[in-house]
Design a protein around this motif. Structure first.
Motif, mmCIF file in Angstrom:
data_model
loop_
_atom_site.group_PDB
_atom_site.id
_atom_site.type_symbol
_atom_site.label_atom_id
_atom_site.label_comp_id
_atom_site.label_asym_id
_atom_site.label_seq_id
_atom_site.Cartn_x
_atom_site.Cartn_y
_atom_site.Cartn_z
ATOM 1 N N HIS A 57 1.447 13.261 -8.049
ATOM 2 C CA HIS A 57 1.772 11.957 -7.467
ATOM 3 C C HIS A 57 3.286 11.828 -7.419
ATOM 4 C CE1 HIS A 57 1.981 11.056 -11.759
ATOM 5 N NE2 HIS A 57 2.397 9.813 -11.550
ATOM 6 N N HIS A 59 5.601 9.525 -8.575
ATOM 7 C CA HIS A 59 6.478 8.806 -9.499
ATOM 8 C C HIS A 59 7.672 9.697 -9.850
ATOM 9 C CE1 HIS A 59 3.303 5.692 -10.982
ATOM 10 N NE2 HIS A 59 3.950 5.294 -9.906
ATOM 11 N N HIS A 62 7.679 12.724 -12.157
ATOM 12 C CA HIS A 62 6.859 13.856 -11.699
ATOM 13 C C HIS A 62 7.454 14.535 -10.464
ATOM 14 C CE1 HIS A 62 3.329 12.931 -14.329
ATOM 15 N NE2 HIS A 62 3.994 11.791 -14.376
ATOM 16 N N HIS A 133 -4.066 5.214 -10.635
ATOM 17 C CA HIS A 133 -2.690 5.118 -11.157
ATOM 18 C C HIS A 133 -1.743 4.952 -9.968
ATOM 19 C CE1 HIS A 133 0.813 5.886 -13.670
ATOM 20 N NE2 HIS A 133 1.159 6.897 -12.897
ATOM 21 N N ASP A 152 -0.956 11.557 -14.323
ATOM 22 C CA ASP A 152 -1.105 10.345 -15.130
ATOM 23 C C ASP A 152 -2.464 9.661 -14.947
ATOM 24 O OD1 ASP A 152 1.424 10.792 -16.075
ATOM 25 O OD2 ASP A 152 2.387 9.264 -14.833
HETATM 26 ZN ZN LIG Z 1 2.921 8.156 -12.898
#
Ligand SMILES: [Zn+2]
Ligand SMILES: [Zn+2]
Length: 211
Positions: A57, A59, A62, A133, A152
């Motif tokens: 993902h 974020h 990451h 998430h 996550d």
């Molecule tokens: Zn995350």
């Protein structure tokens, strides 16, 4: 056989994993959030050749180093699912908000969808879409190695936050029960933060998702 090594990166101790095929030593790096010199050094020490970037993902912890690493080594960016486009667009703001180095913008070479298959040397890895998430969150699963790389979605004893824009608690629980549990109780998962666990252990003792 698929092998892996996990190296925490960034101030958030995000579990960046190198996964590789031990026949060809071709490797993918999952979630290069930052500390790129460390990631490259670990790859050299392991004797593997980085050929792909895989994202769970978008974020910042990451995906923050993705654009720079892709440019530096000429790597394709695989994933996440298109539902995370707005998080990719928002990486500059995420960098500022969390005090990360400026994230170089990028466009995924290939978006991922539920049921996709990735090839790494002579190994294959399954993609499952696990929204909740973030809307475009995916996980990577090797049935042969009995390992899943979850970002996550699920942690040892906990689950991913759903209080960010686009988060959805019910959807996250459904992703875990419908798309992770079928991978089997003995499957070991590598979460985005903290220690490894097994699905069986979480089904027995995780207060958020136990049976
Ligand atoms: Zn995350
Ligand atoms: Zn994270």
């Amino acid at each position: 056989m698929l092998r892996y090594h996990t190296h925490p990166v960034t101030a958030f101790d995000q579990n960046c994993s190198l996964v590789w095929c031990d026949q060809t030593m071709q490797a993918a790096v999952i979630d290069p959030g930052g500390d790129l010199d460390d990631i490259v050094a670990v790859a050299q020490r392991l004797g593997v050749r980085l050929t792909q970037i895989w994202l769970t993902h978008a974020h910042i912890d990451h995906a923050g180093g993705t654009g720079e690493l892709a440019a530096r080594l000429g790597l394709p960016i695989i994933g996440p699912h298109p539902g995370d486009q707005y998080w990719i667009d928002g990486l500059p703001q995420q960098s500022q908000m969390f005090g990360f180095p400026p994230a170089k913008p990028f466009t995924p070479t290939r978006w991922l969808h539920d049921g996709d298959e990735l090839t790494l040397g002579e190994s294959t890895v399954q993609v499952r879409h696990c929204p909740g998430h973030t809307p475009g969150h995916v996980v990577f699963y090797s049935a042969q190695a009995q390992r899943a790389f979850l970002g996550d979605v699920l942690f040892a004893g906990s689950i991913g936050r759903t209080d960010f824009p686009g988060g959805n608690h019910e959807q996250l629980l459904a992703s875990i029960r419908q798309r992770l549990w079928p991978m089997g109780d003995d499957t070991v998962f590598i979460p985005g933060h903290g220690p490894e666990s097994t699905f069986g252990r979480e089904r027995r003792s995780n207060p958020y998702v136990a049976d």
